[in-house]
Each structure stands twice: as C-alpha cells, then as structure tokens.
Design a protein around this motif. Structure first.
Motif, PDB file in Angstrom:
ATOM      1  N   PRO A  77      10.438 -73.081 -23.085  1.00 40.05           N
ATOM      2  CA  PRO A  77       9.265 -72.433 -22.483  1.00 40.05           C
ATOM      3  C   PRO A  77       9.688 -71.509 -21.358  1.00 40.05           C
ATOM      4  N   ARG A  78       8.898 -70.468 -21.135  1.00 39.64           N
ATOM      5  CA  ARG A  78       9.179 -69.510 -20.065  1.00 39.64           C
ATOM      6  C   ARG A  78       8.037 -69.535 -19.064  1.00 39.64           C
ATOM      7  N   GLU A  79       8.368 -69.486 -17.792  1.00 41.67           N
ATOM      8  CA  GLU A  79       7.347 -69.509 -16.745  1.00 41.67           C
ATOM      9  C   GLU A  79       7.711 -68.507 -15.661  1.00 41.67           C
ATOM     10  N   THR A  80       6.721 -67.800 -15.155  1.00 39.32           N
ATOM     11  CA  THR A  80       6.968 -66.840 -14.089  1.00 39.32           C
ATOM     12  C   THR A  80       5.719 -66.677 -13.244  1.00 39.32           C
ATOM     13  N   ARG A  81       5.891 -66.075 -12.091  1.00 38.33           N
ATOM     14  CA  ARG A  81       4.780 -65.861 -11.173  1.00 38.33           C
ATOM     15  C   ARG A  81       4.069 -64.567 -11.542  1.00 38.33           C
ATOM     16  N   PRO A  83       1.678 -62.137  -9.673  1.00 33.24           N
ATOM     17  CA  PRO A  83       1.057 -61.854  -8.370  1.00 33.24           C
ATOM     18  C   PRO A  83      -0.406 -61.439  -8.548  1.00 33.24           C
ATOM     19  N   PRO A  84      -1.259 -61.750  -7.550  1.00 32.74           N
ATOM     20  CA  PRO A  84      -0.836 -62.334  -6.266  1.00 32.74           C
ATOM     21  C   PRO A  84      -0.918 -63.851  -6.217  1.00 32.74           C
ATOM     22  N   ALA A  85      -1.621 -64.509  -7.130  1.00 35.67           N
ATOM     23  CA  ALA A  85      -1.855 -65.942  -6.929  1.00 35.67           C
ATOM     24  C   ALA A  85      -1.858 -66.750  -8.214  1.00 35.67           C
ATOM     25  N   HIS A  86      -1.088 -66.325  -9.232  1.00 32.47           N
ATOM     26  CA  HIS A  86      -1.090 -67.045 -10.500  1.00 32.47           C
ATOM     27  C   HIS A  86       0.329 -67.219 -11.025  1.00 32.47           C
ATOM     28  N   ARG A  87       0.465 -68.163 -11.927  1.00 31.59           N
ATOM     29  CA  ARG A  87       1.694 -68.338 -12.687  1.00 31.59           C
ATOM     30  C   ARG A  87       1.318 -68.383 -14.160  1.00 31.59           C
ATOM     31  N   ILE A  88       2.177 -67.848 -15.011  1.00 33.04           N
ATOM     32  CA  ILE A  88       1.943 -67.904 -16.445  1.00 33.04           C
ATOM     33  C   ILE A  88       3.093 -68.665 -17.108  1.00 33.04           C
ATOM     34  N   ARG A  89       2.769 -69.373 -18.163  1.00 32.43           N
ATOM     35  CA  ARG A  89       3.771 -70.164 -18.888  1.00 32.43           C
ATOM     36  C   ARG A  89       3.628 -69.890 -20.375  1.00 32.43           C
ATOM     37  N   LEU A  90       4.730 -69.520 -21.013  1.00 33.51           N
ATOM     38  CA  LEU A  90       4.750 -69.250 -22.445  1.00 33.51           C
ATOM     39  C   LEU A  90       5.386 -70.428 -23.166  1.00 33.51           C
ATOM     40  N   GLN A  91       4.678 -70.973 -24.140  1.00 33.07           N
ATOM     41  CA  GLN A  91       5.164 -72.096 -24.922  1.00 33.07           C
ATOM     42  C   GLN A  91       5.468 -71.641 -26.347  1.00 33.07           C
ATOM     43  N   PRO A  92       6.506 -72.187 -26.970  1.00 29.34           N
ATOM     44  CA  PRO A  92       6.757 -71.848 -28.381  1.00 29.34           C
ATOM     45  C   PRO A  92       5.610 -72.335 -29.260  1.00 29.34           C
ATOM     46  N   THR A 221      18.148 -70.131 -23.426  1.00 33.84           N
ATOM     47  CA  THR A 221      18.677 -69.571 -22.196  1.00 33.84           C
ATOM     48  C   THR A 221      17.549 -68.918 -21.447  1.00 33.84           C
ATOM     49  N   LEU A 222      17.497 -69.147 -20.150  1.00 33.87           N
ATOM     50  CA  LEU A 222      16.372 -68.639 -19.364  1.00 33.87           C
ATOM     51  C   LEU A 222      16.654 -67.291 -18.722  1.00 33.87           C
ATOM     52  N   ARG A 223      17.923 -66.885 -18.678  1.00 35.72           N
ATOM     53  CA  ARG A 223      18.244 -65.567 -18.119  1.00 35.72           C
ATOM     54  C   ARG A 223      19.525 -65.039 -18.759  1.00 35.72           C
ATOM     55  N   TYR A 224      19.699 -63.736 -18.791  1.00 33.89           N
ATOM     56  CA  TYR A 224      20.900 -63.123 -19.335  1.00 33.89           C
ATOM     57  C   TYR A 224      21.879 -62.822 -18.209  1.00 33.89           C
ATOM     58  N   GLY A 225      23.140 -62.556 -18.601  1.00 36.94           N
ATOM     59  CA  GLY A 225      24.112 -62.119 -17.620  1.00 36.94           C
ATOM     60  C   GLY A 225      25.020 -63.236 -17.155  1.00 36.94           C
TER      61      GLY A 225
END
Length: 225
Positions: A77-81, A83-92, A221-225
């Motif tokens: 799952p992916r989660e991020t903020r 702005p200004p006052a919410h978070r979103i979460r993506l589920q498979p 993986t949650l981030r590249y690099g």
C-alpha cells in the motif's frame, strides 16, 4: 516444461547472473552458503507459485488454489500527505469478477495444464516484488532473510513468504569497502549520508537498480533510488 530456466535450486543464467529457488533450499544457511562474500551487485525477489499436485486433477482444488493466489496483495500500500489537512492511502485491488468462468474452464484438463505451465514460468510475465543494490550481496540477502526484517514483514503482510520466493543476483563488482557486521535495507540506506568514496563504489549498482526499478515497477518498494 521450462522456457527460460530449469528447475534446479541454483542456476547460472549467464556469467554474472544467478537464479535461486529458495523453495528447494533447506533454511537460510543453505541459501547464504551459495552466495559469495564481498561481491556487490543488484538483486531482485520474485513471487513463486507452488501448485498443489492434486490441483492438476481436481478442478475444485484448482479453482480454490487460483482464487487464493489472486487474493494475495500484488503490491505494498502507498500512503502520502495531501495538503493542507489530509492523507491518502492506495490499496491494491484484488477483486476478481470471472470466478464463474474460471470454474467452467477448470473442468478442462488442458486448460489447467496450460495455466500450470504459465505459472511455472511466471518469471517471464511478472514484475519483481523488490529490486535492490548493495556493495555486499551476501550481507544484504542475509539481512532480508533474517526474522523481523523490513522486507520479510512487508511481504508476509501481503501473504508472501520470502523463503518461498525466487531470487536473482547480478554481480557487478567486488566490494572494496569495509564490510559492516550487518547490512541494512535499501530504504534505510536511502536515509543515510554517504561519503564520496562510498558513492563511487556504488555508482554502477545505483544506476542499474534505478533503471530496472523504473522500467519494471517493483511491487513492494516504497521509493526508488
């Protein structure tokens, strides 16, 4: 039948590429004993499908097996903020709308055998579960296989056992740096500050990992690099 690889526990696909089938190995020590130390490179974990032998002849067992595999999460799952006052979460999304068709076709033994053959050769079709880079493949794989490792727990939460996966190692260089007593996950390494010499030793691994990750969209993986 195998298209690109056989069924051995360890197979050399090219001069510096090795494929491991952890399902055929007895414990982590058996895996690690086959990985040379002080060699850097890139590695990738792949899902492996273990087919119940009775599913080859029993349509009901076959259907239950396929549905069980489809129900497992195919990505983290992916989660991020937001702005200004919410978070979103993506589920498979594991929904499957063709269960009735699957049951109908499962009565045909040739259909079952075809699907089994495709799953046995799943490396041709699937994206990697995870791609990483390191100056010492032995220590990195030991870290991933250890109890409580970040990757082990992330895969387990999605229904995947890291000890039942396939692993590809690509050797790129011999490590010239001092090997620490343990290695850390890629995402922990991303948060560390490298000295210039350490960056230069990882140059090829970093570039190869980044290119492969962007081309093949590693699932857990949650981030590249």
């Amino acid at each position: 039948m195998a298209w690109l690889h056989g069924n051995d526990a360890v197979q050399q696909l090219s001069e510096n590429v090795i494929l491991y089938d952890l399902t055929q190995m007895r414990g982590n020590s058996a895996v690690l004993s086959r990985i040379p130390n002080h060699i850097g490179g890139v590695y990738a974990w792949y899902r492996r499908f273990e087919i119940d032998p009775s599913a080859r002849h029993d349509p009901e067992v076959f259907v239950n097996y396929i549905l069980k595999e489809l129900s497992k999460d195919h990505s983290a799952p992916r989660e991020t903020r937001l702005p200004p006052a919410h978070r979103i979460r993506l589920q498979p999304d594991n929904s499957f709308s063709k269960e009735l068709l699957l049951k109908e076709l499962a009565a045909d033994s040739s259909f079952r055998q075809l699907l089994f053959m495709l799953l046995n050769n799943s490396l041709i079709f699937q994206q990697p579960l995870y791609i990483g880079k390191t100056t010492n493949l032995y220590f990195r794989i030991r870290n991933h296989l250890s109890e409580g490792s970040i990757l082990r727990d992330r895969l387990a939460a999605a229904g995947h056992n890291i000890n039942r996966c396939r692993l590809i190692l690509v050797y790129t260089s011999a490590s010239k740096s001092r090997i620490p007593p343990y290695d850390t996950d890629d995402e922990e390494l991303d948060n560390q500050v490298y000295e210039e010499s350490e960056i230069s030793e990882l140059t090829s691994e970093i570039l190869i990992e980044d290119i492969l990750s962007r081309l093949f969209l590693r699932s857990f993986t949650l981030r590249y690099g």
